[in-house]
Design a protein around this motif. Structure first.
Motif, short mmCIF file in Angstrom:
data_model
loop_
_atom_site.label_atom_id
_atom_site.label_comp_id
_atom_site.label_asym_id
_atom_site.label_seq_id
_atom_site.Cartn_x
_atom_site.Cartn_y
_atom_site.Cartn_z
N SER A 178 0.82 -1.20 0.00
CA SER A 178 0.00 0.00 0.00
C SER A 178 0.86 1.25 0.00
CB SER A 178 -0.94 0.02 1.21
OG SER A 178 -0.21 0.06 2.42
N SER A 215 -6.87 8.00 -12.88
CA SER A 215 -8.29 8.30 -12.96
C SER A 215 -8.49 9.47 -13.90
CB SER A 215 -8.84 8.64 -11.57
OG SER A 215 -10.18 9.09 -11.68
N LEU A 250 -13.17 9.27 -6.90
CA LEU A 250 -13.89 9.02 -5.64
C LEU A 250 -14.24 7.54 -5.51
CD1 LEU A 250 -16.26 12.13 -5.49
CD2 LEU A 250 -14.36 11.60 -3.95
N ARG A 251 -14.60 6.91 -6.62
CA ARG A 251 -14.89 5.47 -6.58
C ARG A 251 -13.61 4.67 -6.31
NH1 ARG A 251 -18.22 7.08 -10.95
NH2 ARG A 251 -16.67 6.38 -12.48
N GLN A 252 -12.50 5.12 -6.89
CA GLN A 252 -11.24 4.40 -6.71
C GLN A 252 -10.71 4.50 -5.29
OE1 GLN A 252 -9.59 6.02 -10.68
NE2 GLN A 252 -8.32 4.23 -10.28
N LEU A 253 -11.09 5.56 -4.57
CA LEU A 253 -10.67 5.68 -3.17
C LEU A 253 -11.13 4.49 -2.34
CD1 LEU A 253 -11.18 9.44 -2.16
CD2 LEU A 253 -9.04 8.23 -2.59
N GLU A 254 -12.26 3.91 -2.75
CA GLU A 254 -12.78 2.75 -2.01
C GLU A 254 -11.85 1.54 -2.14
OE1 GLU A 254 -15.38 3.09 -0.14
OE2 GLU A 254 -15.70 5.16 -0.84
N ASP A 255 -10.99 1.54 -3.16
CA ASP A 255 -10.04 0.44 -3.36
C ASP A 255 -8.70 0.70 -2.68
OD1 ASP A 255 -11.93 -0.78 -4.98
OD2 ASP A 255 -11.20 0.26 -6.78
N GLN A 284 -12.34 13.96 0.87
CA GLN A 284 -12.69 12.55 1.08
C GLN A 284 -11.45 11.72 1.41
OE1 GLN A 284 -15.60 10.89 1.20
NE2 GLN A 284 -16.72 12.81 1.03
N GLN A 310 -11.04 9.54 4.79
CA GLN A 310 -10.99 8.07 4.71
C GLN A 310 -9.63 7.51 5.11
OE1 GLN A 310 -12.45 6.54 0.96
NE2 GLN A 310 -14.13 8.00 0.89
N THR A 311 -8.56 8.12 4.62
CA THR A 311 -7.21 7.63 4.92
C THR A 311 -6.30 8.82 5.18
OG1 THR A 311 -6.73 7.58 2.53
CG2 THR A 311 -7.41 5.51 3.57
#
Length: 412
Positions: free
Chosen positions: A13, A46, A53-58, A81, A85-86
């Motif tokens: 990561s 992206s 924003l969708r890729q942040l979920e990954d 966001q 989130q992180t």
């Protein structure tokens, strides 16, 4: 172009980067830049804010690098966001000469800024410095000391409210001035700084509102953070540590670091960060002395008994120094990376990758100049690497002039 080596890290990561640009030319350019680094890093791309924003979920991602000109103002939402989130993700924006208004809106969310079009060498150096700083702040020795702290200071409500106001498209400096006025202790400290040689106002500010109008929103925001930290503690509770002496020394280093930055013709952002880094450079001392007072007294004993430098004594007692602990705190709060790395490495600048003059350079030089009478000298190998080894005498003259000004404008 030779690609500089990136420090190895086994955690996958920590190698993931998300590049976000809806401009097809910039998108393609970033892909080409990253091709030589794909063995060391894991780049993801992206084509706009909604997709990102969708890729942040990954995630998590080690770094998010976004064009400040993302359509529909998505850059601010994306960075917000990501921070929520992180928080450990490093947030970088790409901005060009005409992007100042857009940049101002996202500054509270940004840790590094890269010029657009992005120079390949600048991108590679940024990745290397970012990785090195994260490794330092997450080292076992630093985490052990942080784990011993009873309470890590949190961002004040006032700071958060000012940051929220500055992120509004129609933010008001008058409103920022009103917010500062609500805390008499912080307002008094802000006025002290604004009227000191550190800022050098042509006319003294007599109210927080006047100070804010001259300083501007971003400088006010960070100065409020410093004033808040130094206002939290009672001097009597910290003895033999002297918080007033630290405050005076920090302002002196900040003033001189800013003047060195101007002398070296750094841009406005790096000059400002030099000043602010000087103000924060020893904040780790305050954290250690307030949270671990008995153990910190052992540091003072070593300094006096063994004639040891403070940083060396701290390392012997804690396994880490005030520079690393202070940088950890500023990194936790999401302050810009150039400011954090100046705090982290101001005693050992040669351990920071890079060959350009930065706030680290100016703060290291300023502290060495102000401590010269105690035998402190700059790290010549570091200055030679930057091509600055013959600048020392010029900086000494700046130091003498700064000292003369400080006698005329007392730092309280």
């Amino acid at each position: 172009m030779d690609v500089p080596p990136v420090i190895e890290d086994s955690r996958s990561s920590s190698r993931r980067i998300l590049f976000v640009a809806d401009d097809p030319h910039l998108h393609r350019f970033l892909r080409q830049l990253m091709e030589p680094l794909e063995e060391e890093w894991r780049p993801h791309y992206s084509r706009g804010g909604p997709e990102a924003l969708r890729q942040l979920e990954d995630g998590p991602y080690a770094i998010i690098m976004a064009d400040v000109r993302l359509a529909a103002g998505f850059c601010q939402e994306l960075l917000l966001q990501a921070r929520q989130q992180t928080p450990q993700t490093v947030r970088i924006v790409l901005a060009g000469p005409g992007d100042q208004d857009l940049l101002l809106r996202v500054l509270p969310l940004v840790q590094r800024i890269l010029s657009k079009p992005c120079d390949p060498a600048e991108l590679y150096a940024t990745l290397q410095r970012t990785q090195s700083l994260r490794e330092l702040l997450r080292s076992p020795s630093v985490m052990t000391v942080v784990g011993r702290l009873g309470q890590i200071p949190t961002l004040s409500t006032l700071y958060s409210r000012i940051a929220d106001e500055l992120m509004k498209p129609d933010y008001s400096l008058a409103k920022v001035g009103e917010l500062v006025s609500q805390d008499p202790g912080i307002a008094a400290k802000l006025l002290q700084v604004a009227n000191s040689a550190l800022i050098g106002l042509r006319r003294p500010a007599t109210t927080p509102a006047q100070a804010v109008r001259v300083l501007g929103g971003e400088l006010t925001r960070t100065l409020v953070l410093a004033a808040d930290l130094f206002s939290r503690y009672s001097p009597a509770q910290l003895k033999p540590f002297c918080i007033d002496q630290l405050w005076e020394h920090s302002q002196s280093v900040a003033t001189l670091a800013g003047r060195i930055a101007q002398h070296e013709r750094l841009d406005e952002r790096n000059t400002r960060d030099s000043t602010l880094a000087g103000l924060f450079h020893d904040i780790g001392q305050l954290l250690l002395a307030s949270q671990l007072p008995e153990t910190y007294r052992e540091v003072f004993h070593l300094v006096r008994r063994e004639n040891m430098s403070l940083a060396k004594a701290e390392h012997q007692v804690f396994g880490a120094t005030h520079a690393e602990v202070g940088a950890y705190l500023l990194g936790l709060w999401g302050l810009p990376d150039p400011l954090v790395e100046a705090v982290a490495w101001h005693h050992i600048p040669e351990q920071c990758p890079g060959t350009t003059v930065s706030p680290l350079t100016t703060v290291h030089a300023a502290e060495a100049l102000l401590s010269e009478r105690e035998g402190e000298r700059p790290h010549i190998d570091y200055l030679e690497r930057l091509g600055l080894d013959d600048h020392w005498e010029r900086w000494q003259e700046l130091s003498r002039k700064a000292e003369a000004v400080s006698r005329e404008v007392p730092i309280k």
